[in-house]
Design an enzyme around this catalytic site. Structure first.
Site, short mmCIF file in Angstrom:
data_model
loop_
_atom_site.label_atom_id
_atom_site.label_comp_id
_atom_site.label_asym_id
_atom_site.label_seq_id
_atom_site.Cartn_x
_atom_site.Cartn_y
_atom_site.Cartn_z
N TYR A 49 3.82 7.63 -7.07
CA TYR A 49 4.74 7.81 -8.20
C TYR A 49 3.99 8.31 -9.43
O TYR A 49 2.87 7.85 -9.71
CB TYR A 49 5.39 6.47 -8.59
CG TYR A 49 6.47 6.02 -7.66
CD1 TYR A 49 7.78 6.44 -7.81
CD2 TYR A 49 6.18 5.14 -6.62
CE1 TYR A 49 8.78 6.00 -6.96
CE2 TYR A 49 7.17 4.70 -5.76
CZ TYR A 49 8.47 5.13 -5.94
OH TYR A 49 9.45 4.69 -5.09
N TYR A 101 4.60 4.58 1.40
CA TYR A 101 3.41 4.09 0.69
C TYR A 101 3.26 2.59 0.89
O TYR A 101 4.23 1.88 1.17
CB TYR A 101 3.47 4.44 -0.80
CG TYR A 101 4.67 3.88 -1.53
CD1 TYR A 101 4.67 2.58 -2.03
CD2 TYR A 101 5.81 4.66 -1.72
CE1 TYR A 101 5.78 2.08 -2.70
CE2 TYR A 101 6.92 4.17 -2.38
CZ TYR A 101 6.90 2.88 -2.87
OH TYR A 101 8.00 2.37 -3.51
N ARG A 106 6.48 0.81 2.47
CA ARG A 106 7.85 1.23 2.21
C ARG A 106 8.17 2.45 3.04
O ARG A 106 7.38 3.39 3.08
CB ARG A 106 8.03 1.62 0.72
CG ARG A 106 7.94 0.54 -0.33
CD ARG A 106 8.93 -0.60 -0.22
NE ARG A 106 10.25 -0.36 0.30
CZ ARG A 106 11.30 0.06 -0.39
NH1 ARG A 106 11.21 0.32 -1.67
NH2 ARG A 106 12.48 0.22 0.19
N HIS A 150 11.77 6.86 0.67
CA HIS A 150 13.06 6.54 0.04
C HIS A 150 13.20 7.23 -1.30
O HIS A 150 12.21 7.57 -1.95
CB HIS A 150 13.23 5.03 -0.13
CG HIS A 150 12.22 4.42 -1.06
ND1 HIS A 150 10.97 4.06 -0.65
CD2 HIS A 150 12.27 4.13 -2.39
CE1 HIS A 150 10.29 3.57 -1.67
NE2 HIS A 150 11.05 3.61 -2.75
N HIS A 160 15.29 6.51 -4.96
CA HIS A 160 16.10 5.58 -5.74
C HIS A 160 17.25 6.35 -6.38
O HIS A 160 17.04 7.44 -6.92
CB HIS A 160 15.27 4.96 -6.87
CG HIS A 160 14.14 4.10 -6.39
ND1 HIS A 160 14.26 2.74 -6.25
CD2 HIS A 160 12.88 4.41 -6.01
CE1 HIS A 160 13.10 2.23 -5.83
NE2 HIS A 160 12.24 3.23 -5.67
#
Lengths: 188, 239
Positions: free
Chosen positions: B105, B144, B154, B157, B159
């Site tokens: 991120y 990640y 995870r 995905h 959000h």
């Protein structure tokens, strides 16, 4: 009559919610028309709401995002309703909104601010309300509040905390996610 | 005069306390939710989907580009925003955020060793049209690791944050990608007890809507709460 579609399930907003909803919190410019923590409205008295979101151990939640939705100063909702969004400070955990004191939008109901809380570890947003300490009389008659124990109502009432540096009335509204004095959360 | 929304069907929602996802342990309320009747406040909402957005807000391949396109598998993510009555929700604001193709991120608090992409911020927005349709162009995010039960992973995905026409419809969720073996292993996914509900968070590969020689497509429909219908509304006109 059960051929309704099912609502999409919620998932946590996670710790990186700022990227998509509050880029200024991570040093990026806000996008055009992106909601922030300040409501400009000449319909009522300007006020500031400040607080902490605390977890079950009492520690401040430093990665939460909060949204408020309220009537304007004249008690109007719909297109006149007021919306703002704030994130909690990475250091102190404090959130801060500037808004106006809401008017009464529904007969018999004390004026209030609807508050949603999103964060890592919160799988579906929590919905609470902030009421004003000077509205004791209206609160005593409010049909929603009359169905709650007094200790529960107390978790929904902000405290007056003097004035801000620019002289606005400051209300403190701490939210306790879990444990002693747990804030009342609603299914509305 | 506005109409109330159906009460939220919590059987389709995640459990607040799910110990497999450690962060819920101190953050999930212990007391049950207190049910209230809606007022005109919850039955209306901010008109965020009626204000103009930036021309590239929906295009994450280009909206933070400095030297070229963002790196990764180029995809469309598209679908419709509907309510529980299967009516389209126009002017819904959808805000998204995601990791880059390497699973990192662009956020001060993400310390994963995978590299940042200087051409990707992972932030996008769009508004649904009159039929409830929406479209993003982005890159497929990478999976990640995260500290939960040791190193959990995870699934890939995105959000999504959605505003419909009323505050009662407010929703934040995550979409996953069809065929990802990490989905059933994820403690966050598994906060949802209903397997069919989990399945509705999985975007489907849709080859018909690809951009040939450019971009794959994944379809993801979003359902928001619907308003209670009166018998009058269900009756055919004139009967």
């Amino acid at each position: 009559m059960n051929d309704r579609l099912k609502e999409t399930p919620s998932q946590t907003a996670g710790p990186y919610v700022h990227i998509g909803t509050a880029p200024q919190a991570i040093g990026r410019p806000a996008l055009p028309n992106q909601p922030g923590p300040v409501i400009e409205s000449n319909t009522g008295e300007a006020i500031v709401i400040e607080g902490l979101v605390r977890d079950g151990s009492g520690a401040p939640v430093r990665d939460a995002m909060l949204e408020i939705w309220q009537a304007d100063g004249m008690g109007r909702v719909g297109e006149y309703g007021l919306f703002a969004r704030a994130t909690t400070d990475f250091g102190t955990g404090t959130f801060r909104f500037r808004t106006v004191r809401p008017g009464r939008h529904a007969e018999g109901h004390a004026p209030h601010v609807a508050v949603l809380i999103f964060a890592r570890g919160i799988n579906i947003h929590l919905h609470t309300r902030m009421y004003f300490p000077e509205d004791r009389e209206a609160l005593a008659k409010d049909p929603d509040m009359r169905r709650l124990e007094p200790e529960a109502v107390a978790t929904l009432i902000a405290t007056e905390d003097g004035k801000t540096e620019d002289g606005l009335p400051l209300y403190r509204f701490d939210i306790r996610l879990q444990g002693e004095n747990e804030t009342v959360f609603f299914d509305i | 005069m506005t109409t109330a929304f159906y009460r939220r069907d919590r059987s389709q929602q995640p459990l607040p306390l799910s110990p497999g996802y450690k962060s819920t342990v101190l953050r999930a309320p212990v007391r049950p939710l207190h049910a209230l009747e809606q007022t005109s406040l919850e039955q209306s909402g901010p008109a965020l989907g009626h204000t103009p957005l930036g021309a590239l807000d929906h295009d994450l391949i280009r909206n933070a580009a400095t030297t070229g396109d963002a790196l990764g598998e180029r995809i469309y993510v598209f679908g419709r925003v509907l309510d529980e009555n299967a009516r389209p929700v126009p002017n819904a604001l959808i805000e998204i955020w995601q990791a880059n193709a390497a699973g990192r991120y662009a956020h001060v608090r993400d310390g994963y060793l995978a590299p940042l992409d200087p051409n990707f911020s992972g932030c996008g927005r769009c508004v649904s049209d009159a039929e409830g349709r929406y479209l993003f162009r982005t890159i497929k995010p990478g999976p990640y690791p995260w500290p939960n039960n040791g190193s959990d992973w995870r699934p890939a995905h995105i959000h999504l944050s959605v505003f419909g026409e009323a505050f009662s419809q407010r929703l934040i969720t995550q979409l996953y990608f069809e065929g990802d073996p990490l989905i059933p292993l994820c403690p966050i996914v598994n906060t949802i007890p209903d397997k069919d509900a989990v399945d509705r968070l999985v975007a489907r590969l849709d080859l018909r809507n690809q951009e040939p020689f450019d971009c794959l497509a994944y379809r993801f429909d979003i359902v928001l709460r619907g308003r209670r219908q009166t018998h009058f509304e269900n009756r055919t006109e004139g009967l």
